[in-house]
Design an enzyme around this catalytic site. Structure first.
Site, PDB file in Angstrom:
ATOM      1  N   ASN A  33      -8.630  10.800  32.907  1.00 48.17           N
ATOM      2  CA  ASN A  33      -9.099  10.713  31.532  1.00 48.17           C
ATOM      3  C   ASN A  33      -8.665  11.976  30.818  1.00 48.17           C
ATOM      4  O   ASN A  33      -8.611  13.056  31.432  1.00 48.17           O
ATOM      5  CB  ASN A  33     -10.629  10.584  31.489  1.00 48.17           C
ATOM      6  N   THR A  35     -10.149  13.854  28.895  1.00 45.97           N
ATOM      7  CA  THR A  35     -11.185  14.875  29.027  1.00 45.97           C
ATOM      8  C   THR A  35     -11.488  15.036  30.514  1.00 45.97           C
ATOM      9  O   THR A  35     -12.064  14.143  31.140  1.00 45.97           O
ATOM     10  CB  THR A  35     -12.456  14.484  28.261  1.00 45.97           C
ATOM     11  N   ASN A 104      -7.635  -4.290  24.335  1.00 44.20           N
ATOM     12  CA  ASN A 104      -7.666  -5.407  23.375  1.00 44.20           C
ATOM     13  C   ASN A 104      -6.506  -5.293  22.399  1.00 44.20           C
ATOM     14  O   ASN A 104      -6.691  -5.158  21.188  1.00 44.20           O
ATOM     15  CB  ASN A 104      -8.993  -5.417  22.608  1.00 44.20           C
ATOM     16  N   SER A 128     -11.814 -10.047  29.794  1.00 40.94           N
ATOM     17  CA  SER A 128     -13.034 -10.458  29.093  1.00 40.94           C
ATOM     18  C   SER A 128     -14.226 -10.436  30.025  1.00 40.94           C
ATOM     19  O   SER A 128     -14.120 -10.748  31.208  1.00 40.94           O
ATOM     20  CB  SER A 128     -12.874 -11.863  28.508  1.00 40.94           C
ATOM     21  N   GLY A 130     -16.989  -8.011  29.080  1.00 42.95           N
ATOM     22  CA  GLY A 130     -17.773  -6.826  28.779  1.00 42.95           C
ATOM     23  C   GLY A 130     -17.877  -5.907  29.983  1.00 42.95           C
ATOM     24  O   GLY A 130     -17.170  -6.048  30.982  1.00 42.95           O
ATOM     25  N   LYS A 183      -6.290 -14.015  25.042  1.00 41.68           N
ATOM     26  CA  LYS A 183      -7.534 -13.238  24.919  1.00 41.68           C
ATOM     27  C   LYS A 183      -7.992 -13.193  23.472  1.00 41.68           C
ATOM     28  O   LYS A 183      -9.198 -13.256  23.173  1.00 41.68           O
ATOM     29  CB  LYS A 183      -7.300 -11.825  25.460  1.00 41.68           C
ATOM     30  N   HIS A 186      -9.590 -16.457  22.711  1.00 44.32           N
ATOM     31  CA  HIS A 186     -10.890 -16.421  23.394  1.00 44.32           C
ATOM     32  C   HIS A 186     -11.922 -15.726  22.516  1.00 44.32           C
ATOM     33  O   HIS A 186     -13.038 -16.218  22.317  1.00 44.32           O
ATOM     34  CB  HIS A 186     -10.746 -15.694  24.730  1.00 44.32           C
ATOM     35  N   ASN A 187     -11.545 -14.568  21.974  1.00 46.70           N
ATOM     36  CA  ASN A 187     -12.489 -13.815  21.153  1.00 46.70           C
ATOM     37  C   ASN A 187     -12.805 -14.538  19.847  1.00 46.70           C
ATOM     38  O   ASN A 187     -13.931 -14.466  19.349  1.00 46.70           O
ATOM     39  CB  ASN A 187     -11.929 -12.429  20.860  1.00 46.70           C
ATOM     40  N   GLU A 190     -15.280 -17.011  20.716  1.00 42.59           N
ATOM     41  CA  GLU A 190     -16.525 -16.270  20.938  1.00 42.59           C
ATOM     42  C   GLU A 190     -17.247 -16.021  19.608  1.00 42.59           C
ATOM     43  O   GLU A 190     -18.466 -16.235  19.501  1.00 42.59           O
ATOM     44  CB  GLU A 190     -16.193 -14.948  21.622  1.00 42.59           C
ATOM     45  N   LYS A 261     -14.636  -6.032  15.810  1.00 40.47           N
ATOM     46  CA  LYS A 261     -13.529  -5.134  16.162  1.00 40.47           C
ATOM     47  C   LYS A 261     -12.167  -5.675  15.736  1.00 40.47           C
ATOM     48  O   LYS A 261     -11.153  -5.037  15.961  1.00 40.47           O
ATOM     49  CB  LYS A 261     -13.539  -4.861  17.663  1.00 40.47           C
ATOM     50  N   ARG A 441       2.255 -31.572  -6.749  1.00 44.09           N
ATOM     51  CA  ARG A 441       3.359 -30.663  -6.426  1.00 44.09           C
ATOM     52  C   ARG A 441       4.694 -31.202  -6.958  1.00 44.09           C
ATOM     53  O   ARG A 441       5.539 -30.444  -7.447  1.00 44.09           O
ATOM     54  CB  ARG A 441       3.451 -30.451  -4.914  1.00 44.09           C
TER      55      ARG A 441
END
Length: 466
Positions: A33, A35, A104, A128, A130, A183, A186-187, A190, A261, A441
């Protein structure tokens, strides 16, 4: 000395959970990481699994700790952070190494990175479930070359969730950005599933006057039937929970402003590009955007009065309406995936996608078993026309119509449920009203039209009509 079989960069909530999952499944892992204190704290807190984990203070140490050919998983924020990390890794990795972006990401970014001529292999991977899923078994949707997938498949299958039949919920979806695309959809589903549940909750709370505890019991009962799913299960648990500060139901003290998000918004935007209508998802994204406008909503209530009024509905009717809404939402999502499969040349495996979503992910539900079967029988048929789901819709759409009619008449906002019903009615209307639009049209733009009788007269007699 190289000891680890895989490396992982980024020890946020999801990255840390995934690293522990990998270590627990018997794969030695090196972690880094940016940090350093986070890296060492993670290693200290890993308990018995710490023996499987090698903490690295630098990227160079991380790469040196992984057995060649190396596999490095990125769990960093989507966007520029991924590009920066790939650039930092480039001088340290060899041609046979593989980097997996498990964040993501926008699938367009994954396509771009795949085509950028990286000096190492690259996979885009949707994950997916969480934090809990990442730790104990997520749903995994990968995109990249078959060779790279085969190389990493044993590890990914080992850490993935397991469906009831024991099969791992991990699969390659296709080339480049295919995994992140799936994905994304999927979201989007969701978002829609959550919105429909919220609308039913609103009808019970505002239209029927039920307290949170009673609503919890209703959801819990539904979770034993056709609506059995993770989202219905947690809705029951959320509704029964008490606020430790006030003792009130926790739902009664939470501000009704939903965050997002961006993946639901991406789904809606991409659906427009694909000409693949997903009105239930569209309504769910719209509802989140409206929820953020709290001041305007308060002003609207002051000017026009509170919207929700009483409704006369029973629990069985609400359950049937939610079943219908769920089928319609998922049918739209799979139709969008089919459109992308054709539009992008991905050959997306629709039955396998339904199988991968059966466990580990947020939208997991019992209904996906039957969806996988229906798609396996006829992958290019809309789910609403599959015999099993057509029969279910015969039985449940009348309830959806009753709920939407009663709810809207009393001022209860039901955008997702209403949009599902509108889409269904359009899909079962062989001759709609677009002939009027096409005539308009042609009148103002000479765009032409097709005739029912097949005559070769592509324009109307507008000049004689004045």
């Amino acid at each position: 000395m190289a000891q680890s079989q895989v490396g992982l960069i980024g020890l946020g909530t999801m990255g840390a959970a995934l690293a522990l999952n990998i270590a627990e499944k018997g794969f030695p892992i090196a972690v880094w990481n940016r940090t350093t204190s986070v890296t060492h704290r993670f290693h200290r807190d890993a308990g018995a699994l710490s023996a499987q984990i090698t903490p690295a203070d630098t990227l160079e140490q991380l790469v040196a700790a992984i057995a060649a050919p190396r596999v490095v998983i990125l769990m960093v924020p989507a966007g520029q952070a991924v590009d920066d990390q790939l650039a930092a890794l480039a001088p340290l990795l060899d041609a046979g190494d593989l980097v997996i972006d498990a964040g993501n990401a926008d699938f367009h970014d994954t396509d771009r990175r795949s085509a950028a001529g990286l000096s190492f292999g690259f996979l885009g991977m949707g994950v997916s479930g969480g934090e809990e899923g990442a730790r104990h078994g997520p749903s995994i949707m990968a995109g990249g070359s078959e060779a790279d997938w085969q190389r990493i498949e044993p590890l990914l299958s080992a850490i993935a969730a397991r469906a009831e039949d024991g099969s791992p919920c991990a699969a390659r979806m296709g080339e480049s950005g295919a995994g992140h695309f799936v994905k994304m959809v999927h979201n989007g589903i969701e978002y829609a599933d959550m919105q429909m549940i919220a609308e039913i909750y609103g009808l019970m709370r505002d239209g029927m006057g039920l307290p949170a505890a009673a609503i919890s019991q209703v959801f819990a009962g539904w979770n034993d039937g056709p609506l059995q799913s993770y989202l219905v299960e947690i809705s029951a648990r959320v509704a029964e929970a008490a606020d430790p500060v006030t003792g009130q139901p926790i739902l009664d003290v939470i501000l009704d402003r939903a965050g997002q998000k961006g993946t639901g918004r991406w789904t809606v935007i991409e659906a427009q590009h694909l000409s693949a209508p997903v009105p239930v998802i569209d309504a769910a994204v719209m509802a989140r955007n409206v929820s953020a406008r709290l001041g305007e909503r308060e002003a609207g209530e002051d000017r026009f009065g509170a919207a929700p009024g009483p409704v006369r509905l029973d629990h069985a009717t609400l359950e049937a309406a939610l079943i219908a809404g769920k089928i319609l939402c998922y049918a739209q999502g799979f139709a969008m995936i089919a459109a992308a499969s054709e539009g992008f040349g991905w050959a997306l495996p629709l039955p396998r996608i339904a199988q991968v979503w059966r466990a580990g992910c947020i939208i997991r539900s019992a209904m996906l078993n039957d969806m996988a079967t229906a798609l396996d029988q006829h992958a290019d048929r809309n789910l609403v026309l599959a015999p099993h789901f057509a029969d279910l819709l015969d039985r449940t759409v009348p309830a959806l119509r009753q709920v939407v009619t009663a709810g809207l008449a009393a001022g209860n906002p039901l955008p997702a449920l209403a949009n599902g019903l509108i889409w269904f009615d359009m899909m079962r209307t062989a001759r709609g009203t677009a002939n009027m639009i096409q005539a308009q049209r042609d009148f103002f733009g000479a765009h032409g039209f097709q005739r029912l009788d097949g005559l070769d007269r592509p324009h109307g007699p507008w000049s004689s009509a004045g």
